[in-house]
Write a protein that holds these residues in place. Structure first.
Motif, PDB file in Angstrom:
ATOM      1  N   ILE A  40      -2.892-104.531  28.012  1.00 17.47           N
ATOM      2  CA  ILE A  40      -1.960-105.033  26.983  1.00 17.47           C
ATOM      3  C   ILE A  40      -0.829-105.815  27.633  1.00 17.47           C
ATOM      4  CG2 ILE A  40      -2.505-103.217  25.311  1.00 17.47           C
ATOM      5  CD1 ILE A  40       0.284-101.991  25.980  1.00 17.47           C
ATOM      6  N   GLY A  41      -0.552-105.513  28.904  1.00 15.76           N
ATOM      7  CA  GLY A  41       0.519-106.208  29.619  1.00 15.76           C
ATOM      8  C   GLY A  41       0.228-107.674  29.878  1.00 15.76           C
ATOM      9  N   ARG A  42      -1.000-108.095  29.606  1.00 21.93           N
ATOM     10  CA  ARG A  42      -1.319-109.526  29.765  1.00 21.93           C
ATOM     11  C   ARG A  42      -0.809-110.345  28.591  1.00 21.93           C
ATOM     12  NH1 ARG A  42      -6.597-107.055  32.397  1.00 21.93           N
ATOM     13  NH2 ARG A  42      -5.600-106.743  34.416  1.00 21.93           N
ATOM     14  N   ALA A  43      -0.314-109.665  27.567  1.00 23.72           N
ATOM     15  CA  ALA A  43       0.312-110.371  26.436  1.00 23.72           C
ATOM     16  C   ALA A  43       1.820-110.432  26.656  1.00 23.72           C
ATOM     17  CB  ALA A  43       0.020-109.640  25.129  1.00 23.72           C
ATOM     18  N   GLY A  44       2.413-111.536  26.204  1.00 22.66           N
ATOM     19  CA  GLY A  44       3.874-111.627  26.149  1.00 22.66           C
ATOM     20  C   GLY A  44       4.585-111.583  27.476  1.00 22.66           C
ATOM     21  N   ARG A  45       3.975-112.162  28.510  1.00 23.47           N
ATOM     22  CA  ARG A  45       4.646-112.151  29.813  1.00 23.47           C
ATOM     23  C   ARG A  45       5.910-113.007  29.802  1.00 23.47           C
ATOM     24  NH1 ARG A  45       0.488-111.030  34.285  1.00 23.47           N
ATOM     25  NH2 ARG A  45       2.054-111.923  35.625  1.00 23.47           N
ATOM     26  N   ASP A  46       6.032-113.899  28.810  1.00 22.03           N
ATOM     27  CA  ASP A  46       7.225-114.742  28.716  1.00 22.03           C
ATOM     28  C   ASP A  46       8.358-114.046  27.957  1.00 22.03           C
ATOM     29  OD1 ASP A  46       6.152-114.755  26.178  1.00 22.03           O
ATOM     30  OD2 ASP A  46       5.612-116.876  26.187  1.00 22.03           O
ATOM     31  N   GLY A  47       8.122-112.802  27.522  1.00 19.36           N
ATOM     32  CA  GLY A  47       9.173-112.041  26.839  1.00 19.36           C
ATOM     33  C   GLY A  47       9.237-112.260  25.342  1.00 19.36           C
ATOM     34  N   LEU A  48       8.408-113.172  24.808  1.00 17.20           N
ATOM     35  CA  LEU A  48       8.425-113.426  23.365  1.00 17.20           C
ATOM     36  C   LEU A  48       7.601-112.351  22.639  1.00 17.20           C
ATOM     37  CD1 LEU A  48       7.975-117.318  23.202  1.00 17.20           C
ATOM     38  CD2 LEU A  48      10.087-115.995  23.089  1.00 17.20           C
ATOM     39  N   PRO A  49       7.839-112.157  21.330  1.00 11.70           N
ATOM     40  CA  PRO A  49       7.107-111.121  20.587  1.00 11.70           C
ATOM     41  C   PRO A  49       5.593-111.293  20.694  1.00 11.70           C
ATOM     42  CG  PRO A  49       8.918-111.970  19.271  1.00 11.70           C
ATOM     43  CD  PRO A  49       8.841-112.836  20.495  1.00 11.70           C
ATOM     44  N   SER A  50       4.901-110.190  20.972  1.00 16.74           N
ATOM     45  CA  SER A  50       3.448-110.209  21.144  1.00 16.74           C
ATOM     46  C   SER A  50       2.868-108.928  20.559  1.00 16.74           C
ATOM     47  CB  SER A  50       3.103-110.320  22.634  1.00 16.74           C
ATOM     48  OG  SER A  50       3.714-111.474  23.177  1.00 16.74           O
ATOM     49  N   GLN A  51       1.522-108.904  20.429  1.00 16.07           N
ATOM     50  CA  GLN A  51       0.901-107.744  19.767  1.00 16.07           C
ATOM     51  C   GLN A  51      -0.266-107.175  20.562  1.00 16.07           C
ATOM     52  OE1 GLN A  51       0.732-109.737  15.739  1.00 16.07           O
ATOM     53  NE2 GLN A  51       0.982-107.612  15.119  1.00 16.07           N
ATOM     54  N   ALA A  52      -0.371-105.848  20.494  1.00 11.21           N
ATOM     55  CA  ALA A  52      -1.510-105.154  21.094  1.00 11.21           C
ATOM     56  C   ALA A  52      -2.166-104.323  20.000  1.00 11.21           C
ATOM     57  CB  ALA A  52      -1.035-104.249  22.227  1.00 11.21           C
ATOM     58  N   LEU A  53      -3.417-104.653  19.695  1.00 13.58           N
ATOM     59  CA  LEU A  53      -4.152-103.962  18.625  1.00 13.58           C
ATOM     60  C   LEU A  53      -5.346-103.232  19.243  1.00 13.58           C
ATOM     61  CD1 LEU A  53      -4.973-103.348  15.691  1.00 13.58           C
ATOM     62  CD2 LEU A  53      -5.990-105.633  15.577  1.00 13.58           C
ATOM     63  N   LEU A  54      -5.428-101.932  18.988  1.00 13.63           N
ATOM     64  CA  LEU A  54      -6.518-101.109  19.524  1.00 13.63           C
ATOM     65  C   LEU A  54      -7.350-100.555  18.375  1.00 13.63           C
ATOM     66  CD1 LEU A  54      -7.975 -99.172  21.589  1.00 13.63           C
ATOM     67  CD2 LEU A  54      -6.006 -97.660  21.348  1.00 13.63           C
ATOM     68  N   PHE A  55      -8.679-100.749  18.440  1.00 11.12           N
ATOM     69  CA  PHE A  55      -9.582-100.132  17.465  1.00 11.12           C
ATOM     70  C   PHE A  55     -10.113 -98.829  18.056  1.00 11.12           C
ATOM     71  CE2 PHE A  55      -9.731-104.554  16.011  1.00 11.12           C
ATOM     72  CZ  PHE A  55      -9.487-104.356  14.657  1.00 11.12           C
ATOM     73  N   HIS A  56     -10.009 -97.765  17.264  1.00 14.73           N
ATOM     74  CA  HIS A  56     -10.369 -96.442  17.766  1.00 14.73           C
ATOM     75  C   HIS A  56     -11.530 -95.870  16.966  1.00 14.73           C
ATOM     76  CE1 HIS A  56     -10.238 -92.324  18.955  1.00 14.73           C
ATOM     77  NE2 HIS A  56      -9.763 -91.911  17.798  1.00 14.73           N
ATOM     78  N   SER A  57     -12.557 -95.395  17.685  1.00 12.05           N
ATOM     79  CA  SER A  57     -13.660 -94.716  16.992  1.00 12.05           C
ATOM     80  C   SER A  57     -14.203 -93.600  17.882  1.00 12.05           C
ATOM     81  CB  SER A  57     -14.793 -95.707  16.677  1.00 12.05           C
ATOM     82  OG  SER A  57     -15.555 -95.953  17.834  1.00 12.05           O
ATOM     83  N   TYR A  58     -14.764 -92.591  17.233  1.00  9.97           N
ATOM     84  CA  TYR A  58     -15.329 -91.489  18.010  1.00  9.97           C
ATOM     85  C   TYR A  58     -16.585 -91.925  18.761  1.00  9.97           C
ATOM     86  CZ  TYR A  58     -12.613 -87.359  18.171  1.00  9.97           C
ATOM     87  OH  TYR A  58     -11.650 -86.448  18.523  1.00  9.97           O
ATOM     88  N   ALA A  59     -17.251 -92.951  18.263  1.00 15.48           N
ATOM     89  CA  ALA A  59     -18.436 -93.472  18.978  1.00 15.48           C
ATOM     90  C   ALA A  59     -18.023 -93.953  20.370  1.00 15.48           C
ATOM     91  CB  ALA A  59     -19.055 -94.618  18.178  1.00 15.48           C
ATOM     92  N   ASP A  60     -16.826 -94.574  20.467  1.00 11.78           N
ATOM     93  CA  ASP A  60     -16.332 -95.035  21.776  1.00 11.78           C
ATOM     94  C   ASP A  60     -16.068 -93.860  22.698  1.00 11.78           C
ATOM     95  OD1 ASP A  60     -16.421 -97.628  20.894  1.00 11.78           O
ATOM     96  OD2 ASP A  60     -14.280 -97.792  20.480  1.00 11.78           O
ATOM     97  N   VAL A  61     -15.458 -92.797  22.144  1.00  9.15           N
ATOM     98  CA  VAL A  61     -15.147 -91.609  22.951  1.00  9.15           C
ATOM     99  C   VAL A  61     -16.441 -91.028  23.520  1.00  9.15           C
ATOM    100  CG1 VAL A  61     -14.156 -89.285  22.930  1.00  9.15           C
ATOM    101  CG2 VAL A  61     -13.080 -91.116  21.597  1.00  9.15           C
TER     102      VAL A  61
END
Length: 701
Positions: free
Chosen positions: A317-338
């Motif tokens: 997620i740290g690869r977003a917003g390195r310039d300090g401007l507003p950025s977003q990190a969206l994570l999709f969660h499912s038990y299939a992934d676990v």
């Protein structure tokens, strides 16, 4: 020579364009200049590179930078050159002639930084001494530790550096290292007495959000369409998923490419380069993508699948917003992934550690309290206040009395004799009429259909909460069947109450969507967009990444401040002396044009140049009268010439030079960037001449 704070700040402004240091940069730089070994733990985008790049300008010899990624060395060197810092790289992709040029540059001390992969170090044996090397910087230092989340065996050999260069300061830098990894880095590099600098891990500008993985592709398409033109990365667990997702996005008119280890070197390098240069907006990638990329204008990161640990998630997620401007990190969660991730780590050497780390990741995904608190506490950093910039803070979950729902779910698990996984349990509760139910006569059970009035996704949400609260569990070793626990009896037979949360629905009102569509039309002609287009054109001509010209944050500052003199332009954060000289003229011209258009309506500023040209003024005189740079006047005349105005470009270029450019055009197969021509012609023909020559050839064709 005593180096003062004034000296440091002067170099910081001239070469990097900043007026002040961030986080602990100043203390780190002073420590390195005092020739002390240093460990730097600083979040992605916190400014790690400046910590060794700025001291390199004061050292007599070269700063050797060890980086794990050959593909990114050119990008890092381009960035330094754009800031007026002589540097180069050495790796296996270069010809013997190019490698000899590197050795000559080292011998002549004509460069300040040399980037090299650990595998190439043995080939530099002759120059690995204190006559040439003044400092060694080891980037992505967590790669040396088997405790780290991205261990690379090639980093293990780096312990020899301290023995070979005992008086040379060694700087180890990384964005993610827990305490065990930090200790291991120092031990492996034999720098046990290094000064440690651990900066805050809090990247406040990144908004954190977790959603259930229902209709992920639809959600992603909507998410991207609401952020048209922004760069983003989507991380997937498998190569196949990256290909399929990129294909679905393309079918929906979204410019996306897949990146994974299954592509050959050329394909990976091309995809990476296209992304860095803003030619491709979106990359669907496995975790192999992104390390070391300094692209500052990535506005969002999506995790299509859940990462296996918090270190990996945090770094990605740290690869977003390195310039300090507003950025977003969206994570999709499912038990299939676990379940899939548990299978991945089932046969690994340190399985218990990996499982514990996966559990922490799962707890983060299922949190009902401020997510940033959980994220930062993992790295040993505690914050008192809720962050206000995560989905839990913005939309706190609403709890309700869910005992009856819990009893229905636990009864179904009991009636199914604890032999079925979550999917079948939900099918039975909802009264599904499918083969999985009918083949085993589950339609005859008492609990069949008791929850038919509740959606499948809602039942999944409730059962996950029951697992988290310990009322039932997944038996991963038995094909993930759901089983009851000792706590189950309390709910089923002892009257214990259960609190559950309502699923947060991800939806936008139609009015908002229509409003956004309308606002997109109006934002296309903002000053920021105009400056972004100018930046892209310059970057294409110079064959470098757009953010190396100026970051989005600098463009925003230019939009707000609207500088019109050299001093005003230089005062902008991100503008150094060299960038003022090279780019200032064109950007100030664009700003002036924009201001005039808003005052007088749209007006072609090149016509003023044309009028002065017709009156017989020279290029320099026109530039002086219009308070512009000569190169801007050349670009005006080139545009006028293509449009068919009475401009004679031939007077600005020798016939022999035009022939050289025409020959280069054939060899370079109509390349449009100016930099390849500049290099092909031995750096002897100026950029203005190349631009004029190519314009003449374009018109003749």
């Amino acid at each position: 020579m005593q180096i003062t704070e004034k000296d440091l700040l002067e170099k910081l402004k001239i070469n990097f364009g900043y007026d002040s240091f961030r986080l602990e940069q100043k203390s780190i730089i002073e420590n390195i200049l005092a020739k002390k070994d240093t460990l730097v733990i600083m979040p992605t985008g916190g400014g790690k590179s400046i910590c060794f790049q700025l001291p390199s300008l004061f050292f007599e010899g070269i700063t050797l930078v060890i980086s794990p990624l050959i593909a990114l060395m050119k990008d890092q060197v381009d960035s330094l050159k754009a800031n007026g810092i002589p540097s180069t790289y050495y790796n296996s992709s270069q010809s013997s002639e190019e490698q000899q040029q590197v050795f000559d540059a080292i011998a002549n001390k004509s460069i300040k930084l040399l980037y090299v992969a650990p595998e190439s170090l043995p080939l530099l044996q002759n120059v690995l001494n204190q006559n040439y090397i003044s400092c060694v910087a080891i980037d992505e230092a967590h790669c040396i530790s088997s405790w780290g989340h991205d261990f690379r065996p090639s980093y293990k050999q780096l312990a020899f550096l301290k023995k070979t260069l005992p008086e040379t300061p060694i700087v180890a830098l990384t964005a993610t290292a827990d305490k065990a990894t930090q200790e291991d880095i120092l031990e492996q590099l034999a720098i046990l007495n290094a000064t440690r600098f651990v900066s805050s891990f809090n990247r406040e500008n990144i908004a954190l959000e977790v959603r259930p993985a229902n209709d992920r592709v639809k959600q992603i398409i909507k998410f991207i369409n609401e952020r048209s033109g922004d760069s983003g990365i989507i991380y997937c667990l498998s190569r196949k998923a990256t290909e399929q997702l990129a294909s679905k996005l393309k079918q929906n008119g979204i410019d996306a490419k897949a990146y994974h280890a299954g592509l050959n070197f050329e394909e990976r390098a091309k995809t990476q380069e296209d992304f860095i240069k803003d030619d491709t907006q979106i990359i669907c990638a496995t975790i192999a993508f992104g390390m070391g990329i300094d692209k500052s204008n990535v506005r969002w990161v999506i995790h299509y699948n859940m990462p296996k640990n918090i270190e990996g998630y945090y770094q990605e997620i740290g690869r977003a917003g390195r310039d300090g401007l507003p950025s977003q990190a969206l994570l999709f969660h499912s038990y299939a992934d676990v379940i899939q991730l548990r299978q991945f780590i089932a046969n690994t050497g340190n399985r218990e550690v990996q499982e514990a780390k996966l559990d922490r990741m799962k707890q983060f995904s299922e949190a009902t309290v401020c997510r940033r608190k959980i994220l930062l506490s993992y790295f040993g950093e505690l914050i008192e206040e809720n962050c206000g910039n995560c989905d839990v803070c913005k939309n706190p979950p609403k709890f309700f009395e869910g005992t009856v729902i819990a009893q229905k779910a636990l009864s179904a698990i009991y009636r199914l004799q604890q032999k079925e996984a979550m999917g079948t349990v939900i099918d039975v509760i909802r009264g599904a009429k499918n083969a999985a139910v009918y083949d085993k006569n589950y339609q005859t059970l008492k609990t069949y259909g008791v929850g038919s009035d509740t959606s499948w996704q809602h039942w999944q949400h409730y059962i996950i909460q029951l697992i988290n609260q310990g009322y039932c569990q997944i038996a991963f070793h038995l094909n993930n069947v759901l089983q009851l626990t000792d706590f189950s009896k309390k709910v089923l037979f002892e009257g214990e109450k259960v609190q559950l949360t309502t699923p947060v629905e991800v939806k936008k009102e139609l009015k908002t969507i229509l409003k956004e569509k309308n606002s997109k039309k109006s934002t296309s002609d903002t000053l920021f967009e105009r400056l972004r287009k100018l930046r892209y054109r310059i970057a294409q001509e110079e064959d470098i990444a757009a953010y190396l010209v100026f970051s989005d944050a600098t463009l925003k500052a230019l939009e707000n401040e609207r500088p019109q003199t050299d001093n005003e332009f230089l005062a902008i954060s991100g503008v150094g002396q060299r960038k003022l000289e090279v780019y200032g003229g064109e950007f100030m011209e664009e700003i002036k044009t924009f201001i005039n258009e808003k005052k007088q309506g749209r007006k072609d500023t090149t016509l003023e140049t044309f009028q002065l040209y017709k009156e017989g003024f020279t290029i320099d005189e026109i530039a002086d009268k219009r308070n512009l740079k000569a190169q801007t006047i050349f670009s005006h005349l080139s545009k006028l010439y293509i449009e068919g105005k009475d401009v004679s470009l031939d007077e600005f270029i020798e016939a022999d030079t035009l022939k050289l450019i025409a020959n280069a055009k054939k060899v370079l197969k109509n390349e449009i960037a100016l930099k390849p021509y500049f290099e092909f012609l031995g750096e002897k023909v100026p950029y203005e001449q190349i631009r004029v020559g190519l314009t003449i050839l374009q018109k003749k064709r």
